[in-house]
Design a protein around this motif. Sequence first.
Motif, PDB file in Angstrom:
ATOM      1  N   ARG A  60       1.157  -1.728   0.473  1.00 37.46           N
ATOM      2  CA  ARG A  60      -0.277   0.095  -0.564  1.00 37.46           C
ATOM      3  C   ARG A  60       1.030   1.624  -0.160  1.00 37.46           C
ATOM      4  O   ARG A  60       0.465   2.220  -0.692  1.00 37.46           O
ATOM      5  N   ASP A  61       1.859   1.450   1.175  1.00 34.68           N
ATOM      6  CA  ASP A  61       2.705   2.392   0.674  1.00 34.68           C
ATOM      7  C   ASP A  61       3.715   2.088  -0.804  1.00 34.68           C
ATOM      8  O   ASP A  61       4.035   3.587  -0.624  1.00 34.68           O
ATOM      9  N   PHE A  62       3.497   1.731  -1.784  1.00 36.05           N
ATOM     10  CA  PHE A  62       4.453   1.898  -2.767  1.00 36.05           C
ATOM     11  C   PHE A  62       3.390   2.350  -3.605  1.00 36.05           C
ATOM     12  O   PHE A  62       3.507   3.083  -4.765  1.00 36.05           O
ATOM     13  N   VAL A  87      -5.247   0.973   8.634  1.00 35.81           N
ATOM     14  CA  VAL A  87      -5.406   1.222   9.618  1.00 35.81           C
ATOM     15  C   VAL A  87      -4.943  -0.497   9.849  1.00 35.81           C
ATOM     16  O   VAL A  87      -5.569  -0.982  10.204  1.00 35.81           O
ATOM     17  N   ASP A  88      -3.538  -0.905  10.081  1.00 35.91           N
ATOM     18  CA  ASP A  88      -3.954  -2.385  10.687  1.00 35.91           C
ATOM     19  C   ASP A  88      -3.415  -2.971  11.867  1.00 35.91           C
ATOM     20  O   ASP A  88      -2.542  -3.440  12.362  1.00 35.91           O
ATOM     21  N   ARG A  89      -4.727  -1.653  13.226  1.00 38.09           N
ATOM     22  CA  ARG A  89      -4.272  -2.287  14.153  1.00 38.09           C
ATOM     23  C   ARG A  89      -5.965  -2.251  14.848  1.00 38.09           C
ATOM     24  O   ARG A  89      -6.762  -1.316  14.271  1.00 38.09           O
ATOM     25  N   TYR A  99      -2.387   9.377  15.831  1.00 35.29           N
ATOM     26  CA  TYR A  99      -2.181   7.739  14.673  1.00 35.29           C
ATOM     27  C   TYR A  99      -3.196   7.375  13.934  1.00 35.29           C
ATOM     28  O   TYR A  99      -3.564   8.375  13.234  1.00 35.29           O
ATOM     29  N   HIS A 100      -3.899   5.858  13.565  1.00 40.26           N
ATOM     30  CA  HIS A 100      -5.113   5.660  13.366  1.00 40.26           C
ATOM     31  C   HIS A 100      -6.315   6.371  14.011  1.00 40.26           C
ATOM     32  O   HIS A 100      -7.112   5.961  13.745  1.00 40.26           O
ATOM     33  N   ASN A 101      -6.209   7.047  14.836  1.00 38.84           N
ATOM     34  CA  ASN A 101      -7.536   7.549  15.848  1.00 38.84           C
ATOM     35  C   ASN A 101      -7.652   8.723  16.061  1.00 38.84           C
ATOM     36  O   ASN A 101      -7.028  10.007  16.872  1.00 38.84           O
TER      37      ASN A 101
END
Length: 557
Positions: A133-135, A269-271, A452-454
Amino acid sequence: MEGHKEPLWLRVEGSHCSLSEMDDFDLTRALEKPRQLKIERKRSFDERSMSELSTGYARQDSILEMAHSPGSRSMVDTPLSVRNSFEPHPMVAEAWEALRRSMVFFRGQPVGTIAAYDHASEEVLNYDQVFVRDFVPSALAFLMNGEPDIVKNFLLKTLQLQGWEKRVDRFKLGEGVMPASFKVLHDPVRKTDTIVADFGESAIGRVAPVDSGFWWIILLRAYTKSTGDLTLSETPECQRGMRLILSLCLSEGFDTFPTLLCADGCSMVDRRMGVYGYPIEIQALFFMALRCALSMLKPDEEGREFIERIVKRLHALSFHMRSYFWLDFQQLNDIYRYKTEEYSHTAVNKFNVMPDSIPDWVFDFMPLRGGYFVGNVSPARMDFRWFSLGNCVSILSSLATPDQSMAIMDLLEHRWEELVGEMPLKICYPCIESHEWRIVTGCDPKNTRWSYHNGGSWPVLLWTLTAACIKTGRPQIARRAIDLIESRLHRDCWPEYYDGKQGRYVGKQARKYQTWSIAGYLVAKMMLEDPSHIGMISLEEDKQMKPVIKRSASWTC
Ligand code: GLC
Protein backbone atom coordinates in the motif's frame (compact mmCIF):
# COMPACT_ATOMS: atom_id res chain seq x y z
CA MET A 1 -35.69 4.56 3.41
CA GLU A 2 -37.88 2.87 0.87
CA GLY A 3 -38.04 -0.85 0.36
CA HIS A 4 -35.95 -2.58 -2.30
CA LYS A 5 -37.33 -2.03 -5.73
CA GLU A 6 -35.31 -3.20 -8.59
CA PRO A 7 -33.54 -0.07 -9.72
CA LEU A 8 -33.47 0.78 -13.38
CA TRP A 9 -29.81 0.08 -13.77
CA LEU A 10 -30.13 -3.43 -12.46
CA ARG A 11 -31.99 -4.36 -15.58
CA VAL A 12 -29.16 -4.75 -18.00
CA GLU A 13 -30.43 -3.83 -21.40
CA GLY A 14 -28.72 -3.95 -24.73
CA SER A 15 -27.10 -0.69 -25.62
CA HIS A 16 -25.39 0.55 -28.69
CA CYS A 17 -22.68 2.84 -27.59
CA SER A 18 -19.97 3.89 -29.93
CA LEU A 19 -16.34 3.13 -29.37
CA SER A 20 -15.71 6.55 -27.96
CA GLU A 21 -18.46 6.02 -25.44
CA MET A 22 -16.97 2.76 -24.27
CA ASP A 23 -15.81 3.06 -20.73
CA ASP A 24 -13.59 0.72 -18.79
CA PHE A 25 -16.75 -0.85 -17.53
CA ASP A 26 -19.50 -1.63 -19.97
CA LEU A 27 -21.86 -4.17 -18.55
CA THR A 28 -23.71 -5.24 -21.62
CA ARG A 29 -20.68 -5.76 -23.75
CA ALA A 30 -18.76 -7.39 -20.99
CA LEU A 31 -21.42 -10.02 -20.76
CA GLU A 32 -22.52 -10.38 -24.33
CA LYS A 33 -19.67 -9.57 -26.63
CA PRO A 34 -16.44 -10.74 -25.13
CA ARG A 35 -14.51 -10.71 -28.38
CA GLN A 36 -15.42 -7.17 -29.12
CA LEU A 37 -14.57 -6.20 -25.59
CA LYS A 38 -11.02 -7.30 -26.07
CA ILE A 39 -10.51 -5.27 -29.21
CA GLU A 40 -12.16 -2.26 -27.70
CA ARG A 41 -10.23 -2.56 -24.51
CA LYS A 42 -7.02 -2.65 -26.45
CA ARG A 43 -7.99 0.55 -28.14
CA SER A 44 -9.30 2.06 -25.00
CA PHE A 45 -5.97 2.43 -23.35
CA ASP A 46 -4.45 4.49 -26.08
CA GLU A 47 -7.37 6.15 -27.81
CA ARG A 48 -9.40 7.02 -24.82
CA SER A 49 -6.63 8.44 -22.79
CA MET A 50 -7.26 11.80 -24.41
CA SER A 51 -10.98 11.78 -23.76
CA GLU A 52 -10.35 10.83 -20.17
CA LEU A 53 -7.80 13.48 -19.53
CA SER A 54 -9.71 15.08 -16.74
CA THR A 55 -11.78 11.95 -16.15
CA GLY A 56 -14.07 13.85 -13.90
CA TYR A 57 -16.98 16.11 -14.14
CA ALA A 58 -14.94 19.07 -15.22
CA ARG A 59 -12.45 19.08 -18.04
CA GLN A 60 -9.02 20.52 -17.63
CA ASP A 61 -9.90 23.92 -19.08
CA SER A 62 -13.02 24.20 -16.99
CA ILE A 63 -10.99 23.21 -13.94
CA LEU A 64 -8.75 26.17 -14.51
CA GLU A 65 -11.73 28.35 -15.28
CA MET A 66 -13.45 27.40 -12.05
CA ALA A 67 -10.43 28.25 -10.00
CA HIS A 68 -10.82 31.83 -11.14
CA SER A 69 -14.56 32.08 -11.17
CA PRO A 70 -15.77 33.67 -7.96
CA GLY A 71 -19.33 32.58 -8.65
CA SER A 72 -18.65 28.85 -8.71
CA ARG A 73 -20.14 26.88 -5.86
CA SER A 74 -16.88 25.35 -4.89
CA MET A 75 -15.47 28.75 -4.11
CA VAL A 76 -17.67 29.00 -1.03
CA ASP A 77 -15.42 28.97 2.04
CA THR A 78 -12.34 28.59 -0.11
CA PRO A 79 -9.96 31.50 0.04
CA LEU A 80 -8.71 32.68 -3.29
CA SER A 81 -5.40 30.98 -3.20
CA VAL A 82 -4.61 31.76 -6.79
CA ARG A 83 -0.91 31.37 -6.24
CA ASN A 84 0.47 29.82 -9.34
CA SER A 85 0.92 26.18 -8.43
CA PHE A 86 2.96 25.59 -11.56
CA GLU A 87 6.02 27.29 -10.13
CA PRO A 88 8.39 24.60 -8.93
CA HIS A 89 8.48 24.65 -5.15
CA PRO A 90 11.91 24.01 -3.59
CA MET A 91 10.37 21.07 -1.73
CA VAL A 92 9.79 19.22 -4.98
CA ALA A 93 13.47 18.64 -5.69
CA GLU A 94 14.07 17.61 -2.07
CA ALA A 95 11.19 15.18 -2.29
CA TRP A 96 12.51 13.54 -5.44
CA GLU A 97 15.89 13.13 -3.84
CA ALA A 98 14.33 11.54 -0.76
CA LEU A 99 12.11 9.30 -2.86
CA ARG A 100 15.10 8.04 -4.83
CA ARG A 101 16.99 7.35 -1.62
CA SER A 102 14.16 5.06 -0.53
CA MET A 103 14.41 2.83 -3.60
CA VAL A 104 14.98 -0.87 -2.99
CA PHE A 105 16.90 -3.04 -5.44
CA PHE A 106 16.72 -6.76 -6.05
CA ARG A 107 19.57 -8.18 -8.12
CA GLY A 108 20.28 -4.73 -9.43
CA GLN A 109 16.72 -3.93 -10.44
CA PRO A 110 14.55 -1.39 -8.60
CA VAL A 111 11.55 -3.23 -7.13
CA GLY A 112 9.99 -0.79 -4.68
CA THR A 113 10.55 1.83 -2.00
CA ILE A 114 11.00 1.26 1.73
CA ALA A 115 8.36 2.57 4.10
CA ALA A 116 10.67 4.98 5.93
CA TYR A 117 14.27 6.01 5.66
CA ASP A 118 14.55 7.14 9.26
CA HIS A 119 17.98 6.41 10.64
CA ALA A 120 17.34 8.43 13.78
CA SER A 121 14.59 6.09 14.93
CA GLU A 122 15.71 3.47 17.47
CA GLU A 123 13.15 0.92 16.42
CA VAL A 124 13.15 -0.15 12.81
CA LEU A 125 10.29 -2.65 13.21
CA ASN A 126 9.15 -3.30 9.65
CA TYR A 127 9.60 0.22 8.31
CA ASP A 128 12.61 -0.98 6.30
CA GLN A 129 10.31 -3.09 4.14
CA VAL A 130 8.49 -2.40 0.90
CA PHE A 131 4.80 -2.19 1.76
CA VAL A 132 2.37 -2.77 -1.07
CA ARG A 133 0.00 0.00 0.00
CA ASP A 134 2.86 2.40 0.73
CA PHE A 135 4.38 1.84 -2.68
CA VAL A 136 1.24 3.02 -4.51
CA PRO A 137 1.99 6.77 -4.29
CA SER A 138 5.66 6.08 -5.09
CA ALA A 139 4.56 4.10 -8.14
CA LEU A 140 2.25 6.88 -9.29
CA ALA A 141 5.05 9.42 -8.88
CA PHE A 142 7.37 7.30 -11.02
CA LEU A 143 4.69 6.70 -13.64
CA MET A 144 3.85 10.39 -13.82
CA ASN A 145 7.54 11.11 -14.23
CA GLY A 146 7.85 8.66 -17.11
CA GLU A 147 9.72 5.99 -15.12
CA PRO A 148 7.55 2.88 -15.36
CA ASP A 149 10.26 0.21 -14.91
CA ILE A 150 10.26 0.18 -11.13
CA VAL A 151 6.48 -0.20 -11.19
CA LYS A 152 6.61 -3.10 -13.62
CA ASN A 153 9.31 -4.81 -11.55
CA PHE A 154 7.27 -4.30 -8.40
CA LEU A 155 4.14 -5.75 -9.99
CA LEU A 156 6.04 -8.81 -11.18
CA LYS A 157 7.93 -9.33 -7.95
CA THR A 158 4.78 -9.19 -5.80
CA LEU A 159 3.06 -11.49 -8.26
CA GLN A 160 5.81 -14.02 -7.68
CA LEU A 161 5.39 -13.65 -3.94
CA GLN A 162 1.67 -14.29 -4.27
CA GLY A 163 2.61 -17.76 -5.46
CA TRP A 164 4.24 -18.64 -2.13
CA GLU A 165 2.58 -20.98 0.28
CA LYS A 166 1.38 -18.88 3.19
CA ARG A 167 0.74 -20.17 6.67
CA VAL A 168 -0.12 -18.84 10.09
CA ASP A 169 0.83 -21.61 12.48
CA ARG A 170 -0.83 -24.66 10.96
CA PHE A 171 -3.38 -22.75 8.94
CA LYS A 172 -2.90 -22.22 5.23
CA LEU A 173 -3.95 -18.87 3.78
CA GLY A 174 -5.79 -18.45 0.50
CA GLU A 175 -3.67 -18.69 -2.65
CA GLY A 176 -4.52 -15.20 -3.85
CA VAL A 177 -3.35 -13.30 -0.77
CA MET A 178 -0.81 -10.62 -1.69
CA PRO A 179 1.85 -9.63 0.83
CA ALA A 180 1.51 -6.65 3.13
CA SER A 181 5.22 -6.06 2.69
CA PHE A 182 8.49 -7.65 1.64
CA LYS A 183 12.12 -7.13 2.42
CA VAL A 184 15.20 -7.63 0.26
CA LEU A 185 18.11 -9.20 2.12
CA HIS A 186 21.54 -8.53 0.64
CA ASP A 187 24.28 -10.99 1.46
CA PRO A 188 27.49 -9.05 0.85
CA VAL A 189 29.69 -12.14 1.17
CA ARG A 190 27.85 -14.45 -1.18
CA LYS A 191 26.68 -11.47 -3.19
CA THR A 192 23.14 -12.74 -3.30
CA ASP A 193 19.78 -11.10 -2.80
CA THR A 194 16.86 -12.90 -1.22
CA ILE A 195 13.35 -11.81 -0.34
CA VAL A 196 11.28 -12.36 2.76
CA ALA A 197 7.62 -11.46 2.64
CA ASP A 198 4.93 -10.91 5.22
CA PHE A 199 1.36 -11.94 4.40
CA GLY A 200 0.08 -11.28 7.87
CA GLU A 201 1.88 -14.14 9.56
CA SER A 202 4.43 -11.77 11.13
CA ALA A 203 2.29 -8.64 11.26
CA ILE A 204 1.19 -7.29 14.61
CA GLY A 205 -2.20 -8.90 15.16
CA ARG A 206 -1.64 -11.52 12.44
CA VAL A 207 -4.10 -10.04 9.99
CA ALA A 208 -3.80 -10.60 6.26
CA PRO A 209 -3.78 -7.35 4.26
CA VAL A 210 -7.04 -7.37 2.35
CA ASP A 211 -6.14 -4.08 0.68
CA SER A 212 -2.87 -5.33 -0.88
CA GLY A 213 -4.51 -7.38 -3.62
CA PHE A 214 -6.86 -4.55 -4.47
CA TRP A 215 -4.02 -2.02 -4.66
CA TRP A 216 -2.10 -4.46 -6.85
CA ILE A 217 -4.93 -4.63 -9.38
CA ILE A 218 -5.44 -0.85 -9.24
CA LEU A 219 -1.73 -0.32 -9.82
CA LEU A 220 -1.67 -2.76 -12.73
CA ARG A 221 -4.33 -0.67 -14.42
CA ALA A 222 -2.49 2.56 -13.59
CA TYR A 223 0.65 1.13 -15.19
CA THR A 224 -1.28 -0.01 -18.25
CA LYS A 225 -3.12 3.25 -18.58
CA SER A 226 -0.03 5.35 -18.15
CA THR A 227 2.29 3.40 -20.48
CA GLY A 228 -0.21 2.05 -22.98
CA ASP A 229 1.69 -1.22 -22.58
CA LEU A 230 -0.96 -3.92 -22.61
CA THR A 231 1.54 -6.75 -22.74
CA LEU A 232 2.03 -6.84 -18.97
CA SER A 233 -1.61 -7.08 -17.91
CA GLU A 234 -2.28 -9.59 -20.68
CA THR A 235 0.39 -12.06 -19.62
CA PRO A 236 -1.01 -15.37 -18.34
CA GLU A 237 0.74 -14.64 -15.01
CA CYS A 238 -1.00 -11.30 -14.46
CA GLN A 239 -4.33 -12.69 -15.62
CA ARG A 240 -3.94 -15.56 -13.15
CA GLY A 241 -2.84 -13.19 -10.37
CA MET A 242 -5.98 -11.15 -10.84
CA ARG A 243 -8.19 -14.23 -10.90
CA LEU A 244 -6.64 -15.52 -7.67
CA ILE A 245 -7.31 -12.23 -5.90
CA LEU A 246 -10.83 -12.18 -7.27
CA SER A 247 -11.58 -15.74 -6.21
CA LEU A 248 -10.82 -14.71 -2.64
CA CYS A 249 -13.26 -11.85 -2.59
CA LEU A 250 -15.98 -13.13 -4.91
CA SER A 251 -16.41 -16.51 -3.28
CA GLU A 252 -19.87 -17.41 -2.10
CA GLY A 253 -20.51 -18.10 1.55
CA PHE A 254 -23.01 -17.13 4.19
CA ASP A 255 -23.02 -13.48 3.20
CA THR A 256 -26.29 -11.65 2.86
CA PHE A 257 -24.56 -8.43 1.78
CA PRO A 258 -22.42 -7.75 -1.30
CA THR A 259 -19.87 -5.92 0.83
CA LEU A 260 -16.72 -7.70 1.98
CA LEU A 261 -16.51 -8.93 5.56
CA CYS A 262 -13.16 -8.15 7.17
CA ALA A 263 -11.18 -8.45 10.37
CA ASP A 264 -9.94 -5.38 12.21
CA GLY A 265 -6.59 -4.07 10.98
CA CYS A 266 -6.62 -5.52 7.46
CA SER A 267 -5.78 -2.30 5.62
CA MET A 268 -4.05 1.05 6.17
CA VAL A 269 -5.52 1.11 9.66
CA ASP A 270 -3.59 -2.01 10.57
CA ARG A 271 -4.38 -2.12 14.28
CA ARG A 272 -7.51 -2.74 16.25
CA MET A 273 -9.62 0.37 15.74
CA GLY A 274 -13.18 -0.93 15.52
CA VAL A 275 -13.00 -1.19 11.73
CA TYR A 276 -13.90 -4.88 11.56
CA GLY A 277 -17.03 -5.79 9.67
CA TYR A 278 -17.53 -3.86 6.45
CA PRO A 279 -15.08 -0.94 6.55
CA ILE A 280 -15.57 1.76 3.94
CA GLU A 281 -11.89 1.75 2.94
CA ILE A 282 -12.04 -1.90 1.90
CA GLN A 283 -15.43 -1.59 0.21
CA ALA A 284 -14.26 1.36 -1.89
CA LEU A 285 -11.01 -0.37 -2.83
CA PHE A 286 -12.93 -3.55 -3.58
CA PHE A 287 -15.25 -1.67 -5.91
CA MET A 288 -12.35 0.06 -7.62
CA ALA A 289 -10.35 -3.13 -8.00
CA LEU A 290 -13.36 -4.92 -9.49
CA ARG A 291 -13.77 -2.19 -12.07
CA CYS A 292 -10.06 -2.16 -12.87
CA ALA A 293 -10.00 -5.95 -13.21
CA LEU A 294 -13.00 -5.80 -15.51
CA SER A 295 -11.09 -3.53 -17.86
CA MET A 296 -8.09 -5.88 -17.96
CA LEU A 297 -9.41 -9.43 -17.74
CA LYS A 298 -9.35 -11.34 -20.97
CA PRO A 299 -12.74 -12.81 -21.80
CA ASP A 300 -11.21 -16.23 -22.43
CA GLU A 301 -12.43 -19.49 -20.96
CA GLU A 302 -11.18 -18.72 -17.45
CA GLY A 303 -11.68 -14.98 -17.50
CA ARG A 304 -15.24 -14.96 -18.75
CA GLU A 305 -16.68 -16.48 -15.60
CA PHE A 306 -14.94 -13.85 -13.50
CA ILE A 307 -16.18 -11.07 -15.73
CA GLU A 308 -19.73 -12.25 -15.20
CA ARG A 309 -19.28 -12.48 -11.45
CA ILE A 310 -17.71 -9.04 -11.29
CA VAL A 311 -20.54 -7.45 -13.22
CA LYS A 312 -23.14 -8.95 -10.89
CA ARG A 313 -21.20 -7.99 -7.80
CA LEU A 314 -20.67 -4.41 -8.96
CA HIS A 315 -24.39 -3.98 -9.42
CA ALA A 316 -25.19 -5.24 -5.97
CA LEU A 317 -22.27 -3.50 -4.29
CA SER A 318 -22.95 -0.05 -5.69
CA PHE A 319 -26.62 -0.32 -4.78
CA HIS A 320 -25.80 -1.39 -1.24
CA MET A 321 -23.16 1.26 -0.69
CA ARG A 322 -25.07 4.14 -2.25
CA SER A 323 -28.19 3.25 -0.34
CA TYR A 324 -27.02 2.15 3.08
CA PHE A 325 -23.59 3.69 3.66
CA TRP A 326 -24.58 7.13 2.44
CA LEU A 327 -25.30 9.72 5.10
CA ASP A 328 -26.49 13.27 4.65
CA PHE A 329 -28.73 15.54 6.64
CA GLN A 330 -31.93 13.96 5.38
CA GLN A 331 -30.73 10.43 5.88
CA LEU A 332 -29.52 11.23 9.37
CA ASN A 333 -32.93 12.60 10.18
CA ASP A 334 -34.54 9.47 8.79
CA ILE A 335 -32.35 7.19 10.90
CA TYR A 336 -33.06 9.36 13.95
CA ARG A 337 -36.74 8.61 13.44
CA TYR A 338 -36.31 4.93 12.64
CA LYS A 339 -38.59 2.33 14.17
CA THR A 340 -36.78 -0.79 15.35
CA GLU A 341 -37.54 -4.51 15.47
CA GLU A 342 -39.18 -4.49 12.05
CA TYR A 343 -39.50 -7.89 10.48
CA SER A 344 -40.10 -8.90 6.86
CA HIS A 345 -39.28 -7.45 3.47
CA THR A 346 -41.14 -4.26 4.12
CA ALA A 347 -38.75 -3.17 6.88
CA VAL A 348 -37.44 0.35 6.45
CA ASN A 349 -34.77 0.00 9.09
CA LYS A 350 -33.31 -3.11 7.46
CA PHE A 351 -30.30 -3.52 9.72
CA ASN A 352 -32.18 -2.70 12.89
CA VAL A 353 -30.08 0.33 13.78
CA MET A 354 -31.05 1.74 17.16
CA PRO A 355 -31.50 5.52 16.90
CA ASP A 356 -30.08 5.80 20.41
CA SER A 357 -26.78 4.51 19.07
CA ILE A 358 -26.29 7.62 16.92
CA PRO A 359 -23.43 9.52 18.56
CA ASP A 360 -24.09 13.12 19.63
CA TRP A 361 -21.26 14.59 17.57
CA VAL A 362 -22.76 13.61 14.25
CA PHE A 363 -25.83 15.81 14.74
CA ASP A 364 -23.62 18.90 15.02
CA PHE A 365 -21.15 17.74 12.41
CA MET A 366 -23.62 17.18 9.58
CA PRO A 367 -24.08 20.29 7.47
CA LEU A 368 -27.29 20.94 5.57
CA ARG A 369 -25.35 20.60 2.36
CA GLY A 370 -22.90 17.73 2.12
CA GLY A 371 -22.63 14.08 2.99
CA TYR A 372 -20.31 11.09 3.15
CA PHE A 373 -20.07 7.33 3.24
CA VAL A 374 -20.05 6.22 6.87
CA GLY A 375 -17.31 3.99 8.24
CA ASN A 376 -19.23 0.73 8.52
CA VAL A 377 -22.73 -0.76 8.29
CA SER A 378 -23.68 -4.13 9.72
CA PRO A 379 -26.54 -5.52 11.80
CA ALA A 380 -27.53 -2.98 14.44
CA ARG A 381 -24.22 -1.24 13.97
CA MET A 382 -23.51 1.92 12.04
CA ASP A 383 -20.09 3.41 12.54
CA PHE A 384 -20.75 7.08 11.83
CA ARG A 385 -17.08 8.03 11.71
CA TRP A 386 -15.82 9.74 8.57
CA PHE A 387 -12.84 8.01 6.96
CA SER A 388 -10.94 10.00 4.35
CA LEU A 389 -9.39 7.25 2.24
CA GLY A 390 -12.63 5.38 1.68
CA ASN A 391 -14.47 8.55 0.72
CA CYS A 392 -11.76 9.73 -1.68
CA VAL A 393 -11.51 6.30 -3.33
CA SER A 394 -15.31 6.27 -3.64
CA ILE A 395 -15.02 9.44 -5.70
CA LEU A 396 -12.13 8.14 -7.81
CA SER A 397 -13.80 4.82 -8.57
CA SER A 398 -17.20 6.44 -9.16
CA LEU A 399 -18.70 4.34 -6.43
CA ALA A 400 -20.08 7.70 -5.38
CA THR A 401 -22.53 9.20 -7.87
CA PRO A 402 -21.59 12.64 -9.20
CA ASP A 403 -23.99 14.21 -6.68
CA GLN A 404 -22.52 12.19 -3.84
CA SER A 405 -19.00 13.12 -4.93
CA MET A 406 -19.92 16.79 -4.85
CA ALA A 407 -21.51 16.32 -1.45
CA ILE A 408 -18.34 14.72 -0.07
CA MET A 409 -16.36 17.74 -1.26
CA ASP A 410 -18.97 20.10 0.17
CA LEU A 411 -18.59 18.43 3.53
CA LEU A 412 -14.82 18.76 3.36
CA GLU A 413 -15.08 22.47 2.70
CA HIS A 414 -17.69 22.92 5.34
CA ARG A 415 -15.80 20.98 7.99
CA TRP A 416 -12.32 22.06 6.99
CA GLU A 417 -11.24 22.82 10.56
CA GLU A 418 -12.24 19.37 11.74
CA LEU A 419 -11.13 17.28 8.77
CA VAL A 420 -8.05 19.14 7.62
CA GLY A 421 -7.12 21.58 10.37
CA GLU A 422 -3.47 22.54 10.17
CA MET A 423 -2.18 19.43 8.43
CA PRO A 424 -3.98 17.43 5.74
CA LEU A 425 -5.58 14.98 6.20
CA LYS A 426 -7.38 13.35 9.12
CA ILE A 427 -7.43 9.60 8.67
CA CYS A 428 -10.81 9.55 10.40
CA TYR A 429 -13.06 11.84 12.36
CA PRO A 430 -13.67 12.07 15.23
CA CYS A 431 -11.29 10.21 17.53
CA ILE A 432 -12.50 7.80 20.16
CA GLU A 433 -11.51 8.38 23.76
CA SER A 434 -11.86 7.29 27.38
CA HIS A 435 -14.04 4.26 27.95
CA GLU A 436 -14.80 3.84 24.26
CA TRP A 437 -11.07 3.88 23.44
CA ARG A 438 -10.48 1.16 26.04
CA ILE A 439 -13.21 -1.03 24.66
CA VAL A 440 -12.71 -0.42 20.95
CA THR A 441 -8.91 -0.38 20.68
CA GLY A 442 -8.17 -2.68 23.60
CA CYS A 443 -6.26 0.17 25.29
CA ASP A 444 -3.86 0.66 22.38
CA PRO A 445 -1.20 3.14 23.56
CA LYS A 446 -0.33 4.10 19.98
CA ASN A 447 -3.91 4.91 19.08
CA THR A 448 -4.69 7.36 21.85
CA ARG A 449 -7.12 10.16 21.03
CA TRP A 450 -6.20 12.35 18.05
CA SER A 451 -3.12 10.26 17.39
CA TYR A 452 -2.04 7.81 14.66
CA HIS A 453 -5.06 5.86 13.38
CA ASN A 454 -7.34 7.42 15.94
CA GLY A 455 -7.97 10.82 14.41
CA GLY A 456 -4.33 11.48 13.48
CA SER A 457 -3.43 13.46 10.34
CA TRP A 458 -1.61 11.65 7.53
CA PRO A 459 0.18 13.66 4.85
CA VAL A 460 0.07 10.68 2.47
CA LEU A 461 -3.67 11.21 2.15
CA LEU A 462 -2.95 14.45 0.29
CA TRP A 463 -2.69 12.61 -3.02
CA THR A 464 -6.09 10.94 -2.74
CA LEU A 465 -7.62 14.25 -1.70
CA THR A 466 -6.00 16.04 -4.62
CA ALA A 467 -7.15 13.40 -7.08
CA ALA A 468 -10.70 13.64 -5.72
CA CYS A 469 -10.57 17.45 -5.96
CA ILE A 470 -9.45 17.34 -9.57
CA LYS A 471 -12.05 14.77 -10.48
CA THR A 472 -14.84 16.86 -8.99
CA GLY A 473 -13.51 20.02 -10.60
CA ARG A 474 -12.47 21.64 -7.32
CA PRO A 475 -8.69 21.94 -7.51
CA GLN A 476 -8.63 24.99 -5.28
CA ILE A 477 -9.41 22.76 -2.30
CA ALA A 478 -6.32 20.70 -3.09
CA ARG A 479 -4.25 23.81 -3.54
CA ARG A 480 -5.25 24.96 -0.09
CA ALA A 481 -4.23 21.61 1.39
CA ILE A 482 -0.92 21.64 -0.49
CA ASP A 483 -0.18 25.12 0.90
CA LEU A 484 -0.55 23.71 4.40
CA ILE A 485 1.72 20.77 3.63
CA GLU A 486 4.35 23.05 2.09
CA SER A 487 4.45 25.19 5.19
CA ARG A 488 5.67 22.30 7.35
CA LEU A 489 6.30 18.89 5.87
CA HIS A 490 9.84 19.43 4.74
CA ARG A 491 10.82 21.39 7.86
CA ASP A 492 9.46 18.54 9.99
CA CYS A 493 11.41 15.97 7.91
CA TRP A 494 8.42 14.34 6.19
CA PRO A 495 6.75 12.69 9.17
CA GLU A 496 4.44 9.73 8.88
CA TYR A 497 1.61 11.42 10.77
CA TYR A 498 0.65 14.36 12.97
CA ASP A 499 -1.25 14.39 16.25
CA GLY A 500 -3.82 16.64 17.84
CA LYS A 501 -7.27 17.91 17.08
CA GLN A 502 -5.84 20.32 14.52
CA GLY A 503 -3.04 18.00 13.41
CA ARG A 504 -0.53 20.51 14.77
CA TYR A 505 2.04 18.23 16.38
CA VAL A 506 4.42 15.77 14.77
CA GLY A 507 3.06 12.35 15.76
CA LYS A 508 4.22 10.84 19.02
CA GLN A 509 5.81 7.82 17.35
CA ALA A 510 5.87 9.11 13.79
CA ARG A 511 8.76 8.02 11.59
CA LYS A 512 10.63 10.76 9.76
CA TYR A 513 11.30 10.53 6.03
CA GLN A 514 8.22 8.40 5.60
CA THR A 515 8.24 7.54 1.92
CA TRP A 516 4.53 7.77 1.25
CA SER A 517 4.39 11.23 2.83
CA ILE A 518 7.07 12.25 0.33
CA ALA A 519 5.57 10.50 -2.68
CA GLY A 520 2.04 11.62 -1.81
CA TYR A 521 3.19 15.22 -1.96
CA LEU A 522 4.89 14.72 -5.33
CA VAL A 523 1.85 12.99 -6.81
CA ALA A 524 -0.44 15.77 -5.60
CA LYS A 525 1.84 18.40 -7.14
CA MET A 526 2.14 16.59 -10.46
CA MET A 527 -1.58 15.98 -10.75
CA LEU A 528 -2.37 19.60 -10.10
CA GLU A 529 0.17 20.69 -12.68
CA ASP A 530 -1.12 18.24 -15.25
CA PRO A 531 -4.63 17.04 -14.40
CA SER A 532 -4.50 14.51 -17.22
CA HIS A 533 -2.45 12.29 -14.89
CA ILE A 534 -5.59 11.57 -12.93
CA GLY A 535 -6.78 9.20 -15.67
CA MET A 536 -4.49 6.49 -14.36
CA ILE A 537 -6.11 6.46 -10.95
CA SER A 538 -9.68 7.39 -11.73
CA LEU A 539 -12.63 5.69 -13.40
CA GLU A 540 -15.49 7.45 -15.06
CA GLU A 541 -18.99 6.82 -13.90
CA ASP A 542 -20.58 3.93 -15.67
CA LYS A 543 -23.32 5.37 -17.76
CA GLN A 544 -25.59 2.44 -17.16
CA MET A 545 -25.39 2.74 -13.43
CA LYS A 546 -28.05 5.32 -12.87
CA PRO A 547 -28.03 6.87 -9.41
CA VAL A 548 -30.40 5.15 -7.06
CA ILE A 549 -30.58 7.43 -4.09
CA LYS A 550 -34.12 8.23 -3.38
CA ARG A 551 -33.55 10.36 -0.36
CA SER A 552 -33.20 14.06 -0.86
CA ALA A 553 -30.00 15.42 -2.23
CA SER A 554 -29.56 17.90 0.57
CA TRP A 555 -27.19 20.13 -1.35
CA THR A 556 -29.85 20.89 -3.95
CA CYS A 557 -32.44 21.98 -1.41
C1 GLC B 1 1.88 1.56 9.65
C2 GLC B 1 0.60 1.99 8.95
C3 GLC B 1 0.40 1.22 7.68
C4 GLC B 1 1.62 1.35 6.79
C5 GLC B 1 2.88 0.94 7.56
C6 GLC B 1 4.15 1.24 6.79
O1 GLC B 1 1.77 0.25 10.10
O2 GLC B 1 -0.49 1.82 9.79
O3 GLC B 1 -0.74 1.67 7.01
O4 GLC B 1 1.47 0.59 5.65
O5 GLC B 1 2.97 1.65 8.77
O6 GLC B 1 4.28 2.59 6.55
